[in-house]
Design a protein around this motif. Structure first.
Motif, PDB file in Angstrom:
ATOM      1  N   ASP A  32       0.873  -1.179   0.000  1.00  0.00           N
ATOM      2  CA  ASP A  32       0.000   0.000   0.000  1.00  0.00           C
ATOM      3  C   ASP A  32       0.906   1.223   0.000  1.00  0.00           C
ATOM      4  O   ASP A  32       1.567   1.526   1.002  1.00  0.00           O
ATOM      5  N   ASN A  57       1.433  -6.706   5.325  1.00  0.00           N
ATOM      6  CA  ASN A  57       0.057  -7.157   5.094  1.00  0.00           C
ATOM      7  C   ASN A  57      -0.925  -6.125   5.624  1.00  0.00           C
ATOM      8  O   ASN A  57      -0.539  -5.137   6.263  1.00  0.00           O
ATOM      9  N   ALA A  58      -2.187  -6.363   5.361  1.00  0.00           N
ATOM     10  CA  ALA A  58      -3.226  -5.391   5.724  1.00  0.00           C
ATOM     11  C   ALA A  58      -3.334  -5.185   7.224  1.00  0.00           C
ATOM     12  O   ALA A  58      -3.715  -4.107   7.684  1.00  0.00           O
ATOM     13  N   SER A  59      -2.997  -6.182   7.994  1.00  0.00           N
ATOM     14  CA  SER A  59      -3.115  -6.055   9.451  1.00  0.00           C
ATOM     15  C   SER A  59      -2.014  -5.184  10.044  1.00  0.00           C
ATOM     16  O   SER A  59      -2.094  -4.762  11.198  1.00  0.00           O
ATOM     17  N   GLU A  60      -0.973  -4.906   9.252  1.00  0.00           N
ATOM     18  CA  GLU A  60       0.134  -4.026   9.651  1.00  0.00           C
ATOM     19  C   GLU A  60       0.873  -4.528  10.885  1.00  0.00           C
ATOM     20  O   GLU A  60       1.476  -3.748  11.616  1.00  0.00           O
TER      21      GLU A  60
END
Length: 342
Positions: A32, A57-60
């Motif tokens: 991102d 990943n999206a969960s950071e």
């Protein structure tokens, strides 16, 4: 078309973002661009260096980190960038330093080493100094391709020509550039009278180019722009001269030669270097190398003095290069009568 990465001054080529995206894809990261963060790492005087991170990943909950090096203006005067990148890759294959991840016209992306960069005071720590000496011996034992002759002397002559072409009359007079060629000739003649151990040297072992893993106590050398074949004593001299510097103060150009290693500290370093392969050196071997190192410190002052004069005219990094040059040349003229016993 250019793209701005938050935290990096100015604009960088869109190619850099594409490279980061490609690397992230190869690693399986969920990339991102809005989550990229860049932190400027201070202390570099040839390039501008950033630590860049992004969530994997999206969960950071897991972060990827790389190092981006933006080449400084005028650096091509001092070394061939393509040759430096080849050296970088070869040293990496020998198990030293970070891996080259990608390159772009204005810089490159490197593996980020998760270790602590040394501070100025770390150089004085007996344990750390001993570890640096052993790592220096490893580095000197590298068998790199190309000519095995010392580049110190032709490099200084080339830089002197460039410094003269750039300098104001005031600076040319202040730095006595009209007689520096004779000083280089004198030094080369005097220092070449003894047989020299020419090895692959780092040539820029200031504390910012040395890292340590606090857990394993492993030392890593980084930044090989100036690495080349030279007398081993010159690499020692360069490192010892760097004890006088602290590039993380309000006046990073100021040098304090009261911090230059004393005889006991130099003996410890030299003994650690010579004994790191398992053979104990004689006192005569230690004394001889220390004497050679002190004389090569003169060459080191001229080398970085000329470098600083040129940098003062071509580089826009925030550093008082001309004041730094003044101090290196002053130390040369101060020490020359004693070390060459004129």
């Amino acid at each position: 078309m250019t793209v701005k990465i938050d935290g990096i001054e100015g604009t960088q080529p869109e190619q850099l973002m594409k490279l980061l995206l490609s690397l992230a894809s190869d690693w399986g990261d969920v990339f991102d661009t809005s989550k990229l963060k860049a932190v400027h790492l201070s202390g570099a005087m040839t390039n501008i260096v950033y630590r860049i991170t992004w969530p994997k990943n999206a969960s950071e909950d897991d972060v990827r980190t790389v190092l981006v090096r933006i080449y400084g203006e005028g650096a091509d005067i001092f070394f061939d960038r393509e040759e430096e990148i080849r050296t970088f890759g070869l040293i990496s294959t020998h198990g030293h330093g970070p891996h080259l991840l990608a390159k772009f016209p204005e810089g490159r992306v490197e593996e980020f080493i998760h270790a602590k960069t040394l501070s100025a005071c770390d150089l004085r720590d007996p344990e750390i100094s001993t570890l640096i000496a052993a790592k220096m011996r490893e580095f000197h034992d590298l068998n790199m391709p190309g000519s095995k002759t010392a580049v110190l002397w032709p490099t200084m002559r080339k830089w002197l020509i460039k410094a003269r072409s750039l300098c104001s009359q005031e600076h040319a007079k202040e730095f006595k550039l009209d007689i520096i060629e004779n000083e280089i000739d004198t030094l080369e003649n005097e220092l070449s009278k003894r047989k020299q151990n020419v090895v692959f040297c780092h040539n820029d072992l200031q504390y910012g180019n040395i890292m340590i893993d606090d857990k394993t106590r492993t030392i890593t050398f980084i930044d090989y722009e100036y690495a080349s074949y030279n007398p081993a004593a010159y690499d020692f001299a360069n490192h010892f001269c760097e004890w006088a510097a602290d590039y993380h103060t309000d006046t990073p150009q100021n040098l304090d030669y009261n911090k230059y290693p004393d005889l006991e500290e130099r003996q410890r370093f030299v003994k650690s270097y010579l004994s790191s392969t398992g053979n104990q050196p004689s006192d005569a071997d230690v004394d001889q190398l220390i004497d050679d190192v002190e004389r090569y410190a003169l060459a080191n002052h001229l080398f970085w003095g000329l470098w600083a004069i040129i940098s003062g005219y071509v580089t826009h990094i925030e550093f008082d290069y001309i004041e730094y040059a003044k101090q290196r040349f002053s130390q040369y003229w101060l020490k020359k009568p004693q070390l060459l016993k004129e």
